[in-house]
Design a protein around this motif. Structure first.
Motif, PDB file in Angstrom:
ATOM      1  N   GLU A 257       0.984  -1.334  -0.045  1.00  0.00           N
ATOM      2  CA  GLU A 257      -0.086  -0.093  -0.048  1.00  0.00           C
ATOM      3  C   GLU A 257       0.774   1.149   0.078  1.00  0.00           C
ATOM      4  O   GLU A 257       1.617   1.438  -0.910  1.00  0.00           O
ATOM      5  N   ASP A 258       0.800   1.889   1.032  1.00  0.00           N
ATOM      6  CA  ASP A 258       1.260   3.454   1.007  1.00  0.00           C
ATOM      7  C   ASP A 258       2.882   3.556   0.956  1.00  0.00           C
ATOM      8  O   ASP A 258       3.343   4.599   0.423  1.00  0.00           O
TER       9      ASP A 258
ATOM     10  N   ARG B 293       0.099  -6.592   3.305  1.00  0.00           N
ATOM     11  CA  ARG B 293      -1.002  -5.506   3.228  1.00  0.00           C
ATOM     12  C   ARG B 293      -1.354  -5.264   1.836  1.00  0.00           C
ATOM     13  O   ARG B 293      -0.390  -4.771   0.845  1.00  0.00           O
TER      14      ARG B 293
ATOM     15  N   LYS C 264      -7.511   0.988   5.758  1.00  0.00           N
ATOM     16  CA  LYS C 264      -8.662   1.941   5.434  1.00  0.00           C
ATOM     17  C   LYS C 264     -10.148   1.248   5.368  1.00  0.00           C
ATOM     18  O   LYS C 264     -10.543   1.627   4.515  1.00  0.00           O
TER      19      LYS C 264
ATOM     20  N   GLU D 270      -8.432   3.346  10.145  1.00  0.00           N
ATOM     21  CA  GLU D 270      -7.805   4.805  10.196  1.00  0.00           C
ATOM     22  C   GLU D 270      -8.591   5.761   9.379  1.00  0.00           C
ATOM     23  O   GLU D 270      -7.635   6.678   8.601  1.00  0.00           O
TER      24      GLU D 270
ATOM     25  N   ASP E  19      -3.365   8.151   9.092  1.00  0.00           N
ATOM     26  CA  ASP E  19      -4.436   8.492   8.118  1.00  0.00           C
ATOM     27  C   ASP E  19      -5.642   9.006   9.046  1.00  0.00           C
ATOM     28  O   ASP E  19      -6.632   9.724   8.514  1.00  0.00           O
TER      29      ASP E  19
END
Ligand code: 1VU
Ligand code: MG
Length: 307
Positions: free
Chosen positions: A38-39, A70, A101, A135, A162
């Motif tokens: 992800e991020d 993830r 999220k 989040e 987040d």
């Protein structure tokens, strides 16, 4: 479905596209290695990173650590490929998938259905577990429903940056950002969301995991952050850097004194029950059924940490 008991004091997040970090992770003392798609992975690296996750999950050298990765969140064009491409190739090696999220229990239910189909097709006997990351304001509002949305769920994870962004908090004081004054002033902000998420997790029989502390050159700040979530009932904390693992493991492992006291409590209570009594004094303090439950958790975590 019986939930597996896993030691989750420290969870190391490793950007899956960073080959050197992925290799190094297997030599580190994290209880869980969480390969991130992800991020920490740029959009044009997502596909390459999925292959890296498959390779890493199937590699040797995990030595009892929990194998996690993830996916991207369910509103992106990446999530379904993150699931299908990795699970079809490396499903038998995988323990848990972290879903970021999560706003709605339907997201977890959808993933549960897809995993069931893939497990049937692949003939997997071991169920793949899930962790839901809370989040956003929406996710926090519905955290109780999310926590019971699938028997695959094993843990809830607090996503601090987040969450802060989603409710419009100033960034000074989030996860080690800002100066000392910001940090101190911000401590009260976390009590409510951390407690709310822990309550939902524990009511559903799940582990509660705290967000990472971003300032990886500040072990004191990290220790304070660990102590706060530990005190609120959290089982462990994410790390983003190898240097954070020892502090996290130490705070989330019960001390020898704690374990010895807990064993005395369990023994004294059992003796009291045999006499037909439901409360007893241990070290000058009252012990009853609730204190015994707490003591049993301490003993269980300490035994798992020693293995
Ligand atoms: O000594 P070596 O050169 O062999 O290795 C370096 C470095 O590669 C390695 N390392 C890691 N290994 C495994 N997992 C990691 N997460 C990790 N981080 C570093 O350790 C050795 C020392 O590293 P360094 O002090 O030179 O640090 P770097 O400048 O290389 O890296 C710092 C950052 C912060 C960039 C790096 O630690 C990192 O990318 N961390 C993970 C970020 C991440 O996973 N973010 C997503 C989760 S957090 C979230 O979602 C929002 C809060
Ligand atoms: Mg996040």
């Amino acid at each position: 479905m019986e939930r597996p008991i896993r030691l989750r004091r420290s969870i190391l997040s490793v950007p899956a596209n960073r080959e050197k970090m992925v290799r190094k992770a297997l030599s580190l003392s994290a209880d869980v290695i969480m390969l991130d798609l992800e991020d920490s992975v740029p959009v044009d690296e997502k596909e390459k990173a999925r292959h890296a996750v498959v390779e890493a999950l199937m590699a040797s050298g995990w030595k009892g650590r929990v194998r996690a990765y993830r996916i991207n969140d369910m509103s992106t064009p990446f999530a379904y490929r993150d699931l299908v491409d990795v699970v079809e190739e490396a499903g038998p090696w995988l323990d848990v998938i972290v879903v970021p999220k999560v706003n709605d229990p339907a997201e977890i239910k959808a993933i549960d259905y897809w995993l069931t189909q893939m497990e049937m097709r692949l003939g997997l006997t071991k169920k793949i577990g899930l962790e839901a990351s809370i989040e956003t304001a929406q996710g926090m509002l519905r955290v109780g429903e999310i926590a019971v949305s699938s028997p695959r769920l094993e843990a809830l994870v607090f996503g601090i940056a987040d969450y802060g962004a989603s409710v419009g908090m100033p960034s000074g004081g989030i996860s080690g950002h800002g100066d000392a004054e910001d940090q101190e002033a911000a401590r009260l902000r976390w009590l409510f969301p951390l407690s709310r998420m822990a309550m939902a997790a524990k009511a559903a029989g799940l582990a509660a995991l705290d967000a990472p502390f971003g300032d990886f050159r500040d072990p004191q700040g990290l220790a304070r952050s660990c102590a706060m979530s530990r005190a609120l009932g959290y089982d462990g904390k994410w790390a983003i850097h190898p240097d954070q693992l020892d502090v996290i493991n130490q705070v989330f492992t019960p001390s020898d004194d704690d374990v010895a006291r807990s064993r005395r409590i369990v023994a004294a209570y059992e003796a009291a029950r045999a006499r037909g009594e439901g409360s007893v004094a241990v070290d000058g303090k009252m012990v009853d059924a609730a204190s015994v439950r707490l003591a049993q958790v301490t003993v269980k975590v300490a035994e798992a940490a020693r293995r």
